[in-house]
Write an enzyme that holds these catalytic residues in place. Sequence first.
Site, PDB file in Angstrom:
ATOM      1  N   TYR A 172      12.453  -3.957  -6.235  1.00 42.31           N
ATOM      2  CA  TYR A 172      11.288  -3.994  -7.120  1.00 42.31           C
ATOM      3  C   TYR A 172      10.221  -2.967  -6.797  1.00 42.31           C
ATOM      4  CZ  TYR A 172       6.777  -5.654  -8.939  1.00 42.31           C
ATOM      5  OH  TYR A 172       5.561  -5.734  -9.547  1.00 42.31           O
ATOM      6  N   CYS A 195      13.087  -3.054   4.430  1.00 37.18           N
ATOM      7  CA  CYS A 195      12.785  -4.065   3.412  1.00 37.18           C
ATOM      8  C   CYS A 195      13.672  -3.857   2.194  1.00 37.18           C
ATOM      9  CB  CYS A 195      11.322  -3.948   3.010  1.00 37.18           C
ATOM     10  SG  CYS A 195      10.925  -4.856   1.509  1.00 37.18           S
ATOM     11  N   SER A 208      10.096  -3.545 -14.694  1.00 32.95           N
ATOM     12  CA  SER A 208      10.784  -3.951 -13.470  1.00 32.95           C
ATOM     13  C   SER A 208      12.300  -4.162 -13.651  1.00 32.95           C
ATOM     14  CB  SER A 208      10.147  -5.229 -12.920  1.00 32.95           C
ATOM     15  OG  SER A 208      10.024  -6.192 -13.945  1.00 32.95           O
ATOM     16  N   CYS A 254       0.849  -1.181   0.000  1.00 36.65           N
ATOM     17  CA  CYS A 254       0.000   0.000   0.000  1.00 36.65           C
ATOM     18  C   CYS A 254       0.886   1.231   0.000  1.00 36.65           C
ATOM     19  CB  CYS A 254      -0.859   0.046   1.254  1.00 36.65           C
ATOM     20  SG  CYS A 254      -1.944  -1.382   1.413  1.00 36.65           S
ATOM     21  N   ASN A 292       0.387   1.161   5.655  1.00 38.86           N
ATOM     22  CA  ASN A 292       1.204   0.369   4.730  1.00 38.86           C
ATOM     23  C   ASN A 292       2.000  -0.621   5.573  1.00 38.86           C
ATOM     24  OD1 ASN A 292       4.249   0.981   2.832  1.00 38.86           O
ATOM     25  ND2 ASN A 292       2.823  -0.704   2.672  1.00 38.86           N
ATOM     26  N   GLY A 293       1.830  -1.907   5.268  1.00 33.86           N
ATOM     27  CA  GLY A 293       2.554  -2.917   6.036  1.00 33.86           C
ATOM     28  C   GLY A 293       1.649  -4.093   6.292  1.00 33.86           C
ATOM     29  N   ASP A 346      14.025  -8.217 -12.301  1.00 36.16           N
ATOM     30  CA  ASP A 346      14.412  -8.023 -10.897  1.00 36.16           C
ATOM     31  C   ASP A 346      14.242  -9.288 -10.068  1.00 36.16           C
ATOM     32  OD1 ASP A 346      11.440  -7.457 -11.152  1.00 36.16           O
ATOM     33  OD2 ASP A 346      11.718  -7.622  -8.989  1.00 36.16           O
ATOM     34  N   GLY A 361      -0.294   0.256  -5.015  1.00 38.89           N
ATOM     35  CA  GLY A 361      -1.565  -0.425  -4.799  1.00 38.89           C
ATOM     36  C   GLY A 361      -2.600   0.069  -5.778  1.00 38.89           C
TER      37      GLY A 361
HETATM   38  P1  AMP Z   1       6.747 -14.859 -12.214  1.00 38.09           P
HETATM   39  O1  AMP Z   1       6.451 -15.122 -13.629  1.00 38.09           O
HETATM   40  O2  AMP Z   1       5.651 -15.360 -11.333  1.00 38.09           O
HETATM   41  O3  AMP Z   1       8.063 -15.408 -11.830  1.00 38.09           O
HETATM   42  O4  AMP Z   1       6.779 -13.281 -11.972  1.00 38.09           O
HETATM   43  C1  AMP Z   1       7.954 -12.535 -12.138  1.00 38.09           C
HETATM   44  C2  AMP Z   1       7.609 -11.096 -12.325  1.00 38.09           C
HETATM   45  O5  AMP Z   1       6.819 -10.628 -11.243  1.00 38.09           O
HETATM   46  C3  AMP Z   1       8.839 -10.214 -12.371  1.00 38.09           C
HETATM   47  O6  AMP Z   1       8.769  -9.433 -13.547  1.00 38.09           O
HETATM   48  C4  AMP Z   1       8.758  -9.336 -11.139  1.00 38.09           C
HETATM   49  O7  AMP Z   1       9.124  -8.004 -11.423  1.00 38.09           O
HETATM   50  C5  AMP Z   1       7.308  -9.378 -10.752  1.00 38.09           C
HETATM   51  N1  AMP Z   1       7.085  -9.352  -9.306  1.00 38.09           N
HETATM   52  C6  AMP Z   1       7.925  -9.645  -8.316  1.00 38.09           C
HETATM   53  N2  AMP Z   1       7.344  -9.515  -7.104  1.00 38.09           N
HETATM   54  C7  AMP Z   1       6.078  -9.128  -7.343  1.00 38.09           C
HETATM   55  C8  AMP Z   1       4.960  -8.828  -6.506  1.00 38.09           C
HETATM   56  N3  AMP Z   1       5.035  -8.913  -5.174  1.00 38.09           N
HETATM   57  N4  AMP Z   1       3.802  -8.443  -7.101  1.00 38.09           N
HETATM   58  C9  AMP Z   1       3.708  -8.378  -8.445  1.00 38.09           C
HETATM   59  N5  AMP Z   1       4.737  -8.655  -9.289  1.00 38.09           N
HETATM   60  C10 AMP Z   1       5.905  -9.035  -8.750  1.00 38.09           C
END
Ligand code: AMP
Length: 464
Positions: free
Chosen positions: A242, A236, A283, A2, A102-103, A346, A28
């Site tokens: 990211y 964090c 990202s 958030c 937020n948290g 990332d 968010g």
């Molecule tokens: P995946 O295909 O499930 O491995 O998703 C990887 C992608 O999700 C990467 O491009 C990351 O930047 C992104 N990502 C990482 N953490 C999150 C998160 N908490 N919420 C949404 N996207 C994320």
Amino acid sequence: MCGVIGIFGHPEASNIAYLGLHALQHRGQESAGIVSSDGTHLRLVREMGYVSDIFNAERLAKLPGFAAIGHVRYSTAGDSVLKNAQPIAVDYSAGSLAVAHNGNLVNAEELRARLEADGSIFQTTSDTEVILHLMARSRQTTMPDKVADALREVRGAYSLALLSETMLIAVRDPMGIRPLSLGRIRDGWVVASETCAFDLIEAEFVRDIDPGEMVIIDKTGLKTVRPFPDSPAHRCVFEWVYFSRPDSTIAGRSVYRTRENLGRRLAVEHPVPADVVIPVPDSGVAASIGYAKESQIPFGQGLMRSHYVGRTFIEPSQSIRHFGVKLKLSPVREVLAGKRVVVVDDSIVRGTTSRKIIGMIRSAGAKEVHLRISSPPTIGPCHYGIDTPSRDELIAASQTVEQIRAYVEADSLGYLSAEGLRATVAPSQDGADGGELCDACFSNRYPIALVPPARLRQLRLISA
Ligand code: AMP
């Protein structure tokens, strides 16, 4: 996840909060809200959806006053429904009160079971509401004392903005897991999750609110107290990797520069002969620029991202495979065909997006595809406010790097090492304020203990 914002001492507080929420929208996208105060009444507008869809001139006109708090929500505790949207506002014996959080609180369920057993009736399923109930029950007489009283009982991550008719309070948990910064806007004050909000509203950045610090702002000015026992800060690390926007600065460290340096380090740790370095947008952009600079391999935009795909998009049919990813990303053949490609992102969560992206790059004619990740393998879920799937859905929790490489069908896969991440981000360097990093998602070392499920089941039985 958030984002929160608070304004005090500005004649158009809710307008400023609205603008600031635009800059925090990436934190968010499920719901957004603003509560304003004119000195005697709190007024609330909140809805599901994007900031730009919810607020218009008419709605903002319903939020008069010199103070406001705002929130954008991405649920990590509680369902994604309007009753859980924030800010949450209540009337209680001492007046009116609103909170934006937020948290994520790790003992909210435990506290809720206890409060319900004692007769409290909850309006929401969000963890934030326990703070209001604890405040309402506090025997303290002033708002700051009630807030401190309540927060001494909660454990977890919180960066909060609280508003009464006459006071804005901003407070950060003792470990400072989520960011929160303080700024000036004309003669007034502003607090926000990220400094990019200050840039948009032309506020001047003053400083980060310290872990464990409570900032109290009313018409007499700003006071600061530290109501909690000292504990080492654990910011964090994923905010830098990211979550935060690249134009923000956290603990004195530019998010953009940090990501670029993560990419540079990644190039040193996992070099590969190649013709082009491309990011997964958005990202992986800053890290891929760092990788390209360090490796001296040309940078290219091999994937285009559409910025017009809403979160609510529903795939019309299965007739086109991987439709979801294709809608968001498309390959640039000119950059990829016949090339040995390094693609930088990332993190890998489930691995499903990476697999589809690599397939897309190959079908655009790439000769080789080398995946580089600017953080270590994600092996644990976040319990402090980042929305991550459970451990069994995290591919790196059960698979080796070689197994992940095979699954995503890359020619090679390299993750940044834990030491590389720590050395690049560690806020104790470069004169930024000191402390540890929370890297539980990469290390499984959780700085705040969780409430064991067996104890929760017992408490639920008591409150039933
Ligand atoms: P995946 O295909 O499930 O491995 O998703 C990887 C992608 O999700 C990467 O491009 C990351 O930047 C992104 N990502 C990482 N953490 C999150 C998160 N908490 N919420 C949404 N996207 C994320």
